[in-house]
Design a protein around this motif. Structure first.
Motif, PDB file in Angstrom:
ATOM      1  N   PHE A 184       0.883  -1.156   0.049  1.00  0.00           N
ATOM      2  CA  PHE A 184       0.059   0.188  -0.074  1.00  0.00           C
ATOM      3  C   PHE A 184       0.898   1.328   0.099  1.00  0.00           C
ATOM      4  CE2 PHE A 184      -3.159  -3.033   1.927  1.00  0.00           C
ATOM      5  CZ  PHE A 184      -4.069  -2.842   0.985  1.00  0.00           C
ATOM      6  N   ALA A 185       0.530   2.200  -0.690  1.00  0.00           N
ATOM      7  CA  ALA A 185       1.180   3.608  -0.655  1.00  0.00           C
ATOM      8  C   ALA A 185       0.831   4.221   0.647  1.00  0.00           C
ATOM      9  CB  ALA A 185       0.416   4.529  -1.656  1.00  0.00           C
ATOM     10  N   SER A 186       1.955   4.852   1.260  1.00  0.00           N
ATOM     11  CA  SER A 186       1.809   5.443   2.472  1.00  0.00           C
ATOM     12  C   SER A 186       2.728   6.646   2.432  1.00  0.00           C
ATOM     13  CB  SER A 186       2.259   4.820   3.729  1.00  0.00           C
ATOM     14  OG  SER A 186       3.446   4.886   3.760  1.00  0.00           O
ATOM     15  N   GLY A 209      -2.818 -14.372  12.876  1.00  0.00           N
ATOM     16  CA  GLY A 209      -1.754 -12.945  12.851  1.00  0.00           C
ATOM     17  C   GLY A 209      -1.887 -12.025  13.640  1.00  0.00           C
ATOM     18  N   GLU A 210      -0.851 -11.315  13.732  1.00  0.00           N
ATOM     19  CA  GLU A 210      -0.967 -10.074  14.634  1.00  0.00           C
ATOM     20  C   GLU A 210      -1.976  -9.003  14.172  1.00  0.00           C
ATOM     21  OE1 GLU A 210       2.617  -8.388  15.613  1.00  0.00           O
ATOM     22  OE2 GLU A 210       3.439 -10.070  16.440  1.00  0.00           O
ATOM     23  N   SER A 211      -2.480  -8.068  14.688  1.00  0.00           N
ATOM     24  CA  SER A 211      -3.127  -7.035  14.162  1.00  0.00           C
ATOM     25  C   SER A 211      -2.547  -6.159  13.128  1.00  0.00           C
ATOM     26  CB  SER A 211      -3.730  -5.918  15.274  1.00  0.00           C
ATOM     27  OG  SER A 211      -4.624  -5.204  14.649  1.00  0.00           O
ATOM     28  N   LYS A 224      -4.231  -9.894   7.087  1.00  0.00           N
ATOM     29  CA  LYS A 224      -5.086 -10.927   7.200  1.00  0.00           C
ATOM     30  C   LYS A 224      -6.253 -10.403   6.529  1.00  0.00           C
ATOM     31  CE  LYS A 224      -5.625 -11.335  11.681  1.00  0.00           C
ATOM     32  NZ  LYS A 224      -4.713 -10.140  12.163  1.00  0.00           N
ATOM     33  N   SER A 225      -6.754  -9.390   6.932  1.00  0.00           N
ATOM     34  CA  SER A 225      -8.197  -8.931   6.221  1.00  0.00           C
ATOM     35  C   SER A 225      -7.836  -8.462   4.593  1.00  0.00           C
ATOM     36  CB  SER A 225      -8.600  -7.672   6.753  1.00  0.00           C
ATOM     37  OG  SER A 225      -8.945  -7.752   8.006  1.00  0.00           O
ATOM     38  N   THR A 226      -6.384  -7.992   4.421  1.00  0.00           N
ATOM     39  CA  THR A 226      -6.184  -7.730   2.931  1.00  0.00           C
ATOM     40  C   THR A 226      -6.206  -9.004   2.058  1.00  0.00           C
ATOM     41  OG1 THR A 226      -4.870  -5.842   3.834  1.00  0.00           O
ATOM     42  CG2 THR A 226      -4.176  -6.838   1.758  1.00  0.00           C
ATOM     43  N   LEU A 227      -5.484 -10.041   2.954  1.00  0.00           N
ATOM     44  CA  LEU A 227      -5.548 -11.319   2.323  1.00  0.00           C
ATOM     45  C   LEU A 227      -6.842 -11.826   1.725  1.00  0.00           C
ATOM     46  CD1 LEU A 227      -3.241 -13.539   1.281  1.00  0.00           C
ATOM     47  CD2 LEU A 227      -3.907 -14.827   3.317  1.00  0.00           C
TER      48      LEU A 227
HETATM   49  N1  LIG Z   1      -6.513   0.517   1.510  1.00  0.00           N
HETATM   50  C1  LIG Z   1      -5.387   0.582   2.240  1.00  0.00           C
HETATM   51  N2  LIG Z   1      -4.408   1.682   2.197  1.00  0.00           N
HETATM   52  C2  LIG Z   1      -3.436   1.969   2.817  1.00  0.00           C
HETATM   53  N3  LIG Z   1      -2.947   1.077   3.821  1.00  0.00           N
HETATM   54  C3  LIG Z   1      -4.057  -0.066   3.976  1.00  0.00           C
HETATM   55  C4  LIG Z   1      -5.055  -0.340   3.252  1.00  0.00           C
HETATM   56  N4  LIG Z   1      -5.692  -1.478   3.771  1.00  0.00           N
HETATM   57  C5  LIG Z   1      -5.032  -1.789   4.627  1.00  0.00           C
HETATM   58  N5  LIG Z   1      -3.750  -1.192   4.751  1.00  0.00           N
HETATM   59  C6  LIG Z   1      -2.977  -1.439   5.792  1.00  0.00           C
HETATM   60  O1  LIG Z   1      -2.159  -2.811   5.424  1.00  0.00           O
HETATM   61  C7  LIG Z   1      -1.911  -3.178   6.815  1.00  0.00           C
HETATM   62  C8  LIG Z   1      -2.754  -4.631   6.969  1.00  0.00           C
HETATM   63  O2  LIG Z   1      -3.968  -4.395   7.330  1.00  0.00           O
HETATM   64  P1  LIG Z   1      -5.233  -5.469   7.427  1.00  0.00           P
HETATM   65  O3  LIG Z   1      -5.016  -6.453   6.341  1.00  0.00           O
HETATM   66  O4  LIG Z   1      -6.383  -4.712   7.805  1.00  0.00           O
HETATM   67  O5  LIG Z   1      -4.621  -6.085   8.783  1.00  0.00           O
HETATM   68  P2  LIG Z   1      -5.386  -7.189   9.750  1.00  0.00           P
HETATM   69  O6  LIG Z   1      -6.596  -7.519   9.119  1.00  0.00           O
HETATM   70  O7  LIG Z   1      -4.464  -8.345   9.718  1.00  0.00           O
HETATM   71  O8  LIG Z   1      -5.264  -6.447  11.110  1.00  0.00           O
HETATM   72  C9  LIG Z   1      -2.241  -2.379   7.815  1.00  0.00           C
HETATM   73  O9  LIG Z   1      -0.879  -1.678   8.104  1.00  0.00           O
HETATM   74  C10 LIG Z   1      -3.400  -1.359   7.110  1.00  0.00           C
HETATM   75  O10 LIG Z   1      -2.843  -0.268   7.927  1.00  0.00           O
END
Ligand SMILES: Nc1ncnc2c1ncn2[C@@H]1O[C@H](COP(=O)(O)OP(=O)(O)O)[C@@H](O)[C@H]1O
Ligand SMILES: [Mg+2]
Lengths: 219, 785
Positions: A13-15, A40-42, A46-49
């Motif tokens: 992701f871009a930051s 997995g840790e917060s 995980k959600s991204t996957l």
């Molecule tokens: N759309 C997005 N833009 C930028 N960063 C994102 C975006 N979605 C998730 N992230 C970042 O990607 C990382 C993984 O997020 P996420 O998948 O929600 O983690 P988890 O579900 O394991 O807690 C986090 O650091 C989150 O801030």
């Protein structure tokens, strides 16, 4: 051939400080009737996957395969079709349609997919403890009740693959266990592949597999 | 520093800032634009008044029309301060003007002002003064014309000698202006008349300006709604910032001050922009307004706008007042906010079901008021109050009625997406209700005014066909030529019908008495609204007069009543005829009687009945030597009248477009500010397998459906509005009453435009949704909140 296969997924992701690599080469597979726990840790991705697996989030590199169908080869409408008919999704939150009643929410995806079965729906509602809430609206429910509606909605559509993001996160332990048991039962009975994000090692232990995400890789 | 922190919010929310500024700019622009139009028109009436009288002065006239010039000398000798005037209609170059002949040495100061910067020598030797626009309209002419802003449009100011020659009034004058105190004893055969043309126009045009002001106020209010919602939203979004600043030790007083300063800054920017826009708008609309005022009231209003600093200051003040009004609530809430108030999830302007119930109660109360006004009220004010109450009631009822429609639609729907579509539309209704109310008002106003104008047009065309039966009309140069023409034509055509009139005050109203020859042309064709038995025979027998509808309605005079005619005393009213497009009172008596009552009145026009207009025209041109300009044939006359009619209602078209645009803008503002909220509502559907394109399409469809439903609701309201306009307002303002007619094709056109406006308002948010793909929707799920 697996129901769902993720191959060498890369995602960043871009930051403000430049790109942040969240997934760096993740591969996994879910078979029909198989239940896979993802821990997995917060913030580990995980959600991204899960979003990638559902075809909601595009990948930087890697492949998402449903059977032999490559997700990347599908047009937008094709991916939508897949989400409609093949995949069931339970998000952490914000997942109910606010303008529809609980009953309508429960049946919604099943009807979209053309797989609505009223008796099954009623049964599900009863087993999820929602029978008395059918005519309410999402904003009138507690977080835990909303989550059960979301789970019921995904199950009612009898998807081939069910992706659930901390589905018991908002539930007390007893209810969480009951709901988890229901998901497991239906997945096994219907041959659904279940990919489940959870924080609970106890629940992960009841699954067929448990995989752990750390530093963008599976451990 | 504090201000900087506050302002940084806008840098991140540019669209919100744009909406706020646009709302305030538009409110200021419409309000001050309308004010500029009113001021310009009133200024023109004052110019007209100043030219022909000193403030409120009277004039002396003869009941029979013209006066001998010798009377002027006589009165001056007797020490009465009077000044002679000779005036009449006159063709100059390419147009018809009022030729106003005055005597520069004795004329009132207003006239002198018109001459002040000119060339008196040239004036005395046959030159004239006219408004620059009139000079341009006349084009090439024999007379040397000097442009002057002090002369009303359509008038050419000349020396009295010049006017007498041109109008064929040797040694005759039209009337005497009184420039000093009234004489103790009124000279034989003269009477006093109020000459205040400005006041007369003020009275006649009041309702028109009231209309414009009402429109300006409505637009201003809608603009403020936009500002109010933008300020409210910005306030809610900055709650956290306020708390942080306060816990960092910023005193409440400075914070409030900073917020007020921010609001003032916006008011200044938007106020200036609004003034500019308002000026441009007024300048663009003025030709239409001027045409309308000229067509309806014969008011001389120029078509070009002048800038006034007082107007600019007043406009800025309105911008500040508006910003204060719209932002006051936010300031008040800040002042009362505890330092550590919990973040309130309550959205900024969600009208709950309870609010809707109150709206319905309010609507019913207003509806009852409208009903009472409709049954018992009378007069222009009651008419407008009835309109306002009924419109407001309809607007308040709109959300509840739409909710009902959507609920029924949802019942009938089978497919899940369709069911969701209706349910979702209903859920979002409260947030859209303000904008939909604005749309409802705009549509109802469009239908009402459109139906009124179209009904008028239909009646007017039918009436023209009846009234313009003469195959051609001839305008003689002077009285002598009129006599020659009549003699020349009598043997050549079926009938020559001369038109003669004298100005007169009828039942206290300015107007004229006309002569009518007893002829089948009139008996067979002249339409009468009400007639006494044997009215035409009795008219021919000199037993009474016909009067026009304006006079009948304003003075409450109908067949059976009597009206005083100058020189004739009270005469019986034999009939009432419709007389559209003319603001003045009229009475008609038979020709012979007229000639005895008002001897030596010149014939102004001759109407000709003939089977062979071409031959008659040729004879007039070749044998008589008339110019082509002096002859008007029937088709030309109809075309001319219709053109005047269309011009008369130009301004209503422009106002209709403007109200619809304001409503569309309000909708746009609402949809844009809501688009963030929408994402949360749409994301689950996207996740369940609808494409972004489908979702965007549904958003557009929703806009269309709401526009369509609002249009259906607006139809009865608009028709009621038209009925009130035709039966109450028009009667009060113009003195004529017309039957309501229905024009469904116009509705279809309006529905098309309303749909287009709705599409335009929803296109941008929908396009953003579509272009964004899943990205913004995904963010709804991605961030843990
Ligand atoms: N759309 C997005 N833009 C930028 N960063 C994102 C975006 N979605 C998730 N992230 C970042 O990607 C990382 C993984 O997020 P996420 O998948 O929600 O983690 P988890 O579900 O394991 O807690 C986090 O650091 C989150 O801030
Ligand atoms: Mg997560």
């Amino acid at each position: 051939m697996s129901l769902l296969a993720l191959k060498d997924i890369h995602k960043s992701f871009a930051s403000a400080e430049g790109p942040v690599a969240v997934l760096q080469g993740v591969s996994l597979a879910v078979q029909a009737g198989e239940v896979v726990a993802l821990t997995g840790e917060s913030g580990s991705g995980k959600s991204t996957l899960l979003h990638i697996a559902a075809g909601l989030e595009p990948v930087d590199a890697g492949q998402v395969l449903f059977g032999t169908q490559d997700m990347a080869a599908l047009p937008d409408a094709g991916r939508a079709q897949l989400r409609r008919g093949t995949v069931g999704l339970v998000f952490q939150q914000f997942n109910l349609v606010p303008s529809l009643s609980v009953g309508a929410n429960l049946a919604f995806q099943a009807r979209l997919a053309g797989k609505h079965d009223a008796a099954f729906c009623t049964d599900l509602a009863a087993r999820l403890g929602l029978a008395d809430l059918l005519s309410r609206y999402p904003e009138q429910l507690s977080g835990g009740q909303q989550q059960r509606v979301a789970i019921g909605r995904a199950l009612a559509a009898r998807p081939e693959v069910l992706l659930a993001d901390e589905p018991t996160g908002n539930l007390d332990e007893a209810t969480g266990d009951a709901v988890f048991a229901l998901m497991l039962e239906l997945a096994r009975a219907q041959g659904t592949g279940l990919l489940l994000v959870t924080h609970s090692a106890r629940l992960a232990g009841q699954c067929d597999h448990a995989i752990h995400l750390r530093n963008g890789r599976l451990a | 520093m504090t201000l900087q922190a506050l302002l940084s919010h806008w840098a991140r929310n540019k669209m919100q800032l744009a909406m706020l500024l646009a709302g305030l700019t538009l409110a200021t622009a419409l309000w001050s634009g309308v004010q500029a139009l009113n001021a310009q028109a009133r200024g023109a009436y004052a110019t007209a008044a100043a030219l022909v009288s000193t403030d409120g002065a009277a004039r002396l006239e003869s009941p029979s029309g013209q006066l001998p010039q010798a009377l002027f000398v006589e009165l001056r000798r007797a020490g009465v301060l009077v000044s002679p005037v000779a005036e009449g209609r006159f063709i100059m170059g390419d147009t018809r003007v009022t030729l106003l002949g005055i005597e520069p040495l004795t004329a009132p100061p207003g006239t002198a002002a018109a001459l002040a910067d000119g060339d008196l020598q040239g004036f005395l030797s046959g030159g004239g003064y006219a408004h620059p626009e009139t000079v341009a309209q006349i084009g090439a002419s024999d007379m040397a014309l000097t442009p002057s802003q002090a002369v009303p449009v359509g008038t050419v100011l000349v020396d009295i000698g010049t006017a007498q020659t041109a109008l064929g009034m040797a040694d005759q004058i039209s009337h005497l202006m009184l420039t000093g105190p009234a004489p103790d004893a009124m000279p034989e055969g003269l009477r006093m008349a109020q000459a205040d043309a400005g006041a007369e126009l003020d009275g006649l045009t009041d309702s028109f300006h009231l209309n414009l002001t009402a429109f300006g106020a409505l637009a201003f209010a809608v603009g403020l709604f936009i500002v109010h919602s933008a300020v409210g939203l910005a306030f809610e979004q900055r709650r956290g910032l306020f708390r942080t600043l306060r816990s960092l030790g910023v005193p409440l007083r400075s914070l409030t001050l900073a917020l007020a300063l921010e609001l003032a800054l916006m008011a200044l920017i938007a106020g200036l922009a609004g003034l500019g826009l308002g000026y441009v708008m007024a300048a663009a609309l003025l030709p239409d307004v001027a045409a309308t005022l000229r067509g309806l009231y014969g008011a001389p209003v120029p078509g070009s706008l002048q800038f006034s600093p007082v107007w600019a200051l007043a406009g800025l003040a309105m911008a500040f007042a508006g910003a204060g009004l719209a932002g006051g609530q936010a300031l008040w809430r800040l002042w009362h906010m505890p330092v550590l108030a919990p973040a309130q999830p309550r959205a900024w302007a969600i009208a709950s079901g309870r609010a809707m119930r109150w709206q319905v109660v309010g609507a019913l109360a207003l509806g009852a008021l409208a009903f009472v006004l409709g049954v018992f009220g009378s007069g222009l004010f009651a008419g407008f109050a009835l309109l306002a109450a009924a419109l407001l009631a309809a607007a308040l009822l709109t959300p509840a009625a739409l909710a009902l429609c959507l609920r029924m639609a949802a019942r009938l729907a089978r497919a899940p997406v369709v069911q969701w579509f209706w349910a979702d539309s209903r859920q979002n209704l409260p947030r859209l209700s303000l904008a939909l109310m604005a749309l409802m008002l705009a549509l109802a106003a469009n239908i009402g005014v459109g139906t009124m104008v179209a009904s008028f047009r239909a009646t007017f065309i039918g009436w023209l066909d009846q009234r313009l039966v003469a195959e051609m009309t001839v305008t003689p140069r002077d009285a002598a030529q009129a006599r020659e023409l009549e003699a020349f034509l009598t043997s050549r055509v079926d009938a020559v019908l001369p038109l003669r009139r004298v100005d007169a005050t009828l039942a206290g109203q300015p107007g004229a008495v006309y002569a009518m020859r007893d002829h089948a042309t009139f008996r067979d064709n002249w339409p009468l609204i009400q007639a006494a038995a044997d009215s035409w025979d009795r008219l021919a027998g000199e037993q009474g007069a016909l009067i026009n509808e304006q006079l009948a309605r304003r003075a409450g005079l109908w067949p059976g009543d009597r009206v005083a005619l100058p020189g004739a005393g009270d005469v019986a009213i034999l009939g009432v005829y419709p007389d559209y497009g003319n603001p003045l009172a009229q009475a008609i008596v038979t020709e012979d009687w007229f000639d005895r009552l008002y001897p030596d009145t010149p014939t102004r026009q001759l109407a000709i009945r003939t089977d062979d207009p071409d031959a008659t025209r040729a004879a007039l041109l070749d044998e008589f030597g008339l110019t082509a300009q002096a002859i008007t044939d029937q088709a030309q006359a109809k075309a001319l009248s219709l053109a005047i009619f269309e011009r008369t209602f130009l301004i209503t078209g422009a106002l209709n477009v403007l109200t619809l645009s304001v409503a569309a803008l309000a909708l746009f503002a609402t949809l844009v500010t809501l688009s963030g909220l929408r994402l949360v509502q749409l994301a689950p559907l996207w996740a369940m397998g609808l494409t972004v394109r489908q979702l965007a399409g549904l958003e557009l469809a929703r806009a269309l459906v709401l526009a369509g439903l609002t249009m259906v609701l607006a139809l009865p309201v608009g028709l009621m509005l038209a009925q009130v306009l035709l039966a109450v307002i028009n009667v009060q303002a113009f003195g004529w009453r017309l039957p309501l007619q229905i024009f469904p094709a116009d509705w279809a056109r309006l529905a098309f435009w309303a749909g287009l406006a709705m599409l335009a308002a929803s296109a941008w948010p929908a396009w953003r949704l579509w272009r964004g793909g899943g990205e913004p929707l995904l963010r709804v799920f991605a961030y843990e909140r």
